[in-house]
Design an enzyme around this catalytic site. Structure first.
Site, PDB file in Angstrom:
ATOM      1  N   CYS A  59      15.133 -13.855  10.462  1.00  0.00           N
ATOM      2  CA  CYS A  59      15.909 -13.091  11.451  1.00  0.00           C
ATOM      3  C   CYS A  59      15.583 -11.604  11.298  1.00  0.00           C
ATOM      4  O   CYS A  59      15.548 -11.081  10.188  1.00  0.00           O
ATOM      5  CB  CYS A  59      17.409 -13.326  11.260  1.00  0.00           C
ATOM      6  SG  CYS A  59      17.855 -15.063  11.375  1.00  0.00           S
TER       7      CYS A  59
ATOM      8  N   GLY B  24      20.409 -16.807   2.635  1.00  0.00           N
ATOM      9  CA  GLY B  24      19.974 -18.187   2.796  1.00  0.00           C
ATOM     10  C   GLY B  24      20.535 -18.855   4.027  1.00  0.00           C
ATOM     11  O   GLY B  24      21.538 -18.410   4.593  1.00  0.00           O
ATOM     12  N   GLU B  25      19.872 -19.918   4.452  1.00  0.00           N
ATOM     13  CA  GLU B  25      20.347 -20.742   5.564  1.00  0.00           C
ATOM     14  C   GLU B  25      20.917 -22.014   4.922  1.00  0.00           C
ATOM     15  O   GLU B  25      20.160 -22.854   4.415  1.00  0.00           O
ATOM     16  CB  GLU B  25      19.173 -21.051   6.511  1.00  0.00           C
ATOM     17  CG  GLU B  25      19.391 -22.193   7.486  1.00  0.00           C
ATOM     18  CD  GLU B  25      20.642 -22.056   8.347  1.00  0.00           C
ATOM     19  OE1 GLU B  25      20.824 -21.021   8.987  1.00  0.00           O
ATOM     20  OE2 GLU B  25      21.445 -23.014   8.380  1.00  0.00           O
TER      21      GLU B  25
ATOM     22  N   SER C 154      27.910 -20.983   7.755  1.00  0.00           N
ATOM     23  CA  SER C 154      27.188 -20.402   8.887  1.00  0.00           C
ATOM     24  C   SER C 154      25.803 -21.026   9.015  1.00  0.00           C
ATOM     25  O   SER C 154      25.256 -21.554   8.052  1.00  0.00           O
ATOM     26  CB  SER C 154      27.051 -18.895   8.710  1.00  0.00           C
ATOM     27  OG  SER C 154      25.952 -18.603   7.897  1.00  0.00           O
TER      28      SER C 154
ATOM     29  N   CYS D  67      32.149 -14.640  -0.274  1.00  0.00           N
ATOM     30  CA  CYS D  67      30.986 -14.996   0.529  1.00  0.00           C
ATOM     31  C   CYS D  67      29.843 -15.278  -0.445  1.00  0.00           C
ATOM     32  O   CYS D  67      29.466 -14.410  -1.230  1.00  0.00           O
ATOM     33  CB  CYS D  67      30.645 -13.831   1.458  1.00  0.00           C
ATOM     34  SG  CYS D  67      29.119 -14.116   2.377  1.00  0.00           S
TER      35      CYS D  67
ATOM     36  N   SER E 166      25.223 -18.216  14.053  1.00  0.00           N
ATOM     37  CA  SER E 166      24.668 -16.868  14.262  1.00  0.00           C
ATOM     38  C   SER E 166      23.951 -16.887  15.598  1.00  0.00           C
ATOM     39  O   SER E 166      22.845 -17.397  15.699  1.00  0.00           O
ATOM     40  CB  SER E 166      23.667 -16.533  13.150  1.00  0.00           C
ATOM     41  OG  SER E 166      24.316 -16.566  11.916  1.00  0.00           O
ATOM     42  N   LEU E 167      24.604 -16.354  16.603  1.00  0.00           N
ATOM     43  CA  LEU E 167      24.056 -16.428  17.958  1.00  0.00           C
ATOM     44  C   LEU E 167      23.195 -15.192  18.264  1.00  0.00           C
ATOM     45  O   LEU E 167      22.011 -15.308  18.542  1.00  0.00           O
ATOM     46  CB  LEU E 167      25.209 -16.565  18.963  1.00  0.00           C
ATOM     47  CG  LEU E 167      24.848 -16.761  20.422  1.00  0.00           C
ATOM     48  CD1 LEU E 167      24.017 -18.006  20.638  1.00  0.00           C
ATOM     49  CD2 LEU E 167      26.112 -16.837  21.285  1.00  0.00           C
ATOM     50  N   HIS E 168      23.815 -14.047  18.194  1.00  0.00           N
ATOM     51  CA  HIS E 168      23.149 -12.733  18.255  1.00  0.00           C
ATOM     52  C   HIS E 168      22.377 -12.402  19.526  1.00  0.00           C
ATOM     53  O   HIS E 168      21.766 -11.340  19.603  1.00  0.00           O
ATOM     54  CB  HIS E 168      22.228 -12.536  17.043  1.00  0.00           C
ATOM     55  CG  HIS E 168      22.908 -12.727  15.729  1.00  0.00           C
ATOM     56  ND1 HIS E 168      24.101 -12.114  15.437  1.00  0.00           N
ATOM     57  CD2 HIS E 168      22.594 -13.479  14.637  1.00  0.00           C
ATOM     58  CE1 HIS E 168      24.484 -12.472  14.211  1.00  0.00           C
ATOM     59  NE2 HIS E 168      23.595 -13.300  13.718  1.00  0.00           N
TER      60      HIS E 168
ATOM     61  N   CYS F 102      17.787  -8.868   9.276  1.00  0.00           N
ATOM     62  CA  CYS F 102      18.325  -9.315   7.997  1.00  0.00           C
ATOM     63  C   CYS F 102      17.409  -8.943   6.833  1.00  0.00           C
ATOM     64  O   CYS F 102      16.212  -9.211   6.865  1.00  0.00           O
ATOM     65  CB  CYS F 102      18.515 -10.825   8.061  1.00  0.00           C
ATOM     66  SG  CYS F 102      19.033 -11.530   6.502  1.00  0.00           S
TER      67      CYS F 102
ATOM     68  N   GLU G  15      23.113 -12.511  -4.512  1.00  0.00           N
ATOM     69  CA  GLU G  15      24.271 -11.670  -4.202  1.00  0.00           C
ATOM     70  C   GLU G  15      25.467 -12.490  -3.755  1.00  0.00           C
ATOM     71  O   GLU G  15      25.302 -13.500  -3.079  1.00  0.00           O
ATOM     72  CB  GLU G  15      23.918 -10.815  -2.987  1.00  0.00           C
ATOM     73  CG  GLU G  15      23.397  -9.468  -3.271  1.00  0.00           C
ATOM     74  CD  GLU G  15      23.190  -8.721  -1.949  1.00  0.00           C
ATOM     75  OE1 GLU G  15      22.158  -8.074  -1.867  1.00  0.00           O
ATOM     76  OE2 GLU G  15      24.033  -8.809  -1.032  1.00  0.00           O
TER      77      GLU G  15
ATOM     78  N   ASN H 243      24.244  -3.870  10.633  1.00  0.00           N
ATOM     79  CA  ASN H 243      24.011  -2.921   9.551  1.00  0.00           C
ATOM     80  C   ASN H 243      22.550  -2.504   9.579  1.00  0.00           C
ATOM     81  O   ASN H 243      21.673  -3.346   9.454  1.00  0.00           O
ATOM     82  CB  ASN H 243      24.272  -3.614   8.207  1.00  0.00           C
ATOM     83  CG  ASN H 243      25.684  -3.409   7.751  1.00  0.00           C
ATOM     84  OD1 ASN H 243      26.123  -2.289   7.565  1.00  0.00           O
ATOM     85  ND2 ASN H 243      26.402  -4.507   7.578  1.00  0.00           N
TER      86      ASN H 243
ATOM     87  N   CYS I  18      15.247 -16.307   1.968  1.00  0.00           N
ATOM     88  CA  CYS I  18      15.452 -17.145   3.149  1.00  0.00           C
ATOM     89  C   CYS I  18      14.166 -17.155   3.955  1.00  0.00           C
ATOM     90  O   CYS I  18      13.436 -16.178   3.992  1.00  0.00           O
ATOM     91  CB  CYS I  18      16.603 -16.578   3.990  1.00  0.00           C
ATOM     92  SG  CYS I  18      16.955 -17.565   5.456  1.00  0.00           S
TER      93      CYS I  18
ATOM     94  N   CYS J 178      24.050  -7.993   3.991  1.00  0.00           N
ATOM     95  CA  CYS J 178      23.729  -8.954   2.950  1.00  0.00           C
ATOM     96  C   CYS J 178      22.243  -8.883   2.613  1.00  0.00           C
ATOM     97  O   CYS J 178      21.402  -8.645   3.467  1.00  0.00           O
ATOM     98  CB  CYS J 178      24.163 -10.360   3.340  1.00  0.00           C
ATOM     99  SG  CYS J 178      23.130 -11.164   4.528  1.00  0.00           S
TER     100      CYS J 178
END
Ligand code: SF4
Length: 348
Positions: free
Chosen positions: A117, A160-161, A192, A106, A215-217, A120, A93, A291, A113, A334
């Site tokens: 997380c 992906g990372e 990121s 993006c 990406s802290l979250h 995700c 995507e 999301n 991945c 995503c």
């Protein structure tokens, strides 16, 4: 003989390759420009290249070209979500976002991945493989051609990372910023990471001018561990230190991505802890209303809570924005478009 991925080569490598097959140096630049400026998908289209050379290149190399299989266009803000097929049948995507300051794409950096997380959709089926530099580039090329407009900003924040595909990421940056190609400035690129500390440091040591987005979250180690398995490998303070190191080396302000999950990380205590964590840093916090995805039971914080959270951070002198939700009317988060496509295929 295995064919060479010619679109993943930087100009230096292509020059070496051309000399290796007995061609003049300047041919490399011509071919590079066909691939990365005119964005052609076949040697046939390279009108200033001889038949002989085209034949040689066809025999020894291939041109990566993604196939557009779906595009969803938001009626609200013109965001476009693309689903592309790779030559091995995998799908990825990419998203085009239209801003006043220009078009931003993006891109994905991997198929799937493995970071796991919890909020995700991209990680639900694990990692399939990393993308090649050409596969990363071609997402931008195909979207640019599709809308027939210039792409001015790129964010590597899709599936992906990126740091888990580090060498290809660096090669991609070289291609993206080359003046013989798209010539996008490093400052217009954001990468990121969920916090792979050694790779963040390696990137910092390269002293590029790209923006690093972490990406802290979560506001503390315990909470982060429940949301992001990567926290079992790297403590939150270690990750923040790596961000400080990035700033020291590059002088680039780091962005923290913080997805607000209702009742999980959006309390007063979280705002306080988050302040403590980033206090004194030259940084920016991007609050993202999470999301919801159907495979997990996270809910979005409500609008009041989001704005109260933002106000608290602001009062504490932190630079903060709420990320505008782009393409709310098309599959938002995503990985969801790809996931739907795969699920649909599997039930057929
Ligand atoms: S948020 Fe990023 S790093 Fe985490 S699982 Fe999803 S794609 Fe991977």
């Amino acid at each position: 003989m295995e064919k060479i991925d010619i679109k993943s080569m930087n100009l230096e490598e292509l020059t070496e390759f051309m000399e290796g097959i007995g061609e003049k140096k300047f041919r490399a630049k011509q071919i590079y420009q066909w691939l990365h400026q005119k964005r052609v998908d076949s040697f046939e289209e390279m009108s200033n290249i001889s038949k002989d050379l085209k034949h040689k290149l066809e025999e020894q190399t291939f041109i990566t070209s993604l196939e557009k299989i779906d595009v969803q266009i938001s009626k609200i803000d013109g965001t476009r979500k693309y689903l592309f097929a790779l030559s091995d049948g995998n799908v990825i995507e990419s998203v085009l976002m239209r801003y006043k300051h220009g078009n931003s794409v993006c891109i994905s950096s991997q198929v799937g991945c493995r970071m796991g997380c919890k909020f995700c959709a991209s990680t639900l089926d694990g990692l399939v493989r990393g993308l090649t530099p050409a596969e990363m580039m071609d997402q931008i090329y195909k979207i640019g051609k599709d809308i027939d407009e210039r792409i001015s900003n790129v964010v590597v924040m899709g599936t992906g990372e990126p740091m888990d595909n580090f060498d290809n990421l660096i090669k991609f940056i070289t291609l993206l910023t080359d003046e013989n190609g798209l010539n996008i400035s490093q400052r217009n690129l954001t990468v990121s990471t969920c916090g792979l500390v050694p790779k963040m440091k390696q990137l910092a040591d390269m002293k590029l001018q790209i923006t690093l987005a972490l990406s802290l979250h979560a506001s503390n180690q315990e909470k982060r561990k429940t949301l992001m398995p990567v926290a079992n490998s790297f403590d939150i303070h270690e990750v923040i230190d790596a961000c400080k190191y990035y700033f020291e080396k590059t002088n680039r302000r780091v962005t923290f991505e913080y997805s607000l999950v209702g009742g999980v990380n959006d309390t007063d205590e979280d705002a306080k802890e988050l302040t403590e964590l980033v206090k004194g840093m030259n940084c920016h916090i991007n609050l993202i209303p999470v999301n919801p995805i159907k495979e997990r039971d996270f809910v979005q914080s409500n609008a009041k809570v989001i704005s109260a959270f933002k106000n608290k951070l602001e009062k504490n002198g932190i630079n903060v924005t709420i990320r505008r939700e782009m393409g709310r009317d098309i599959d938002g988060a995503c990985g969801q478009l790809r996931k739907k496509y795969i699920d649909r295929k599997e039930t057929k």
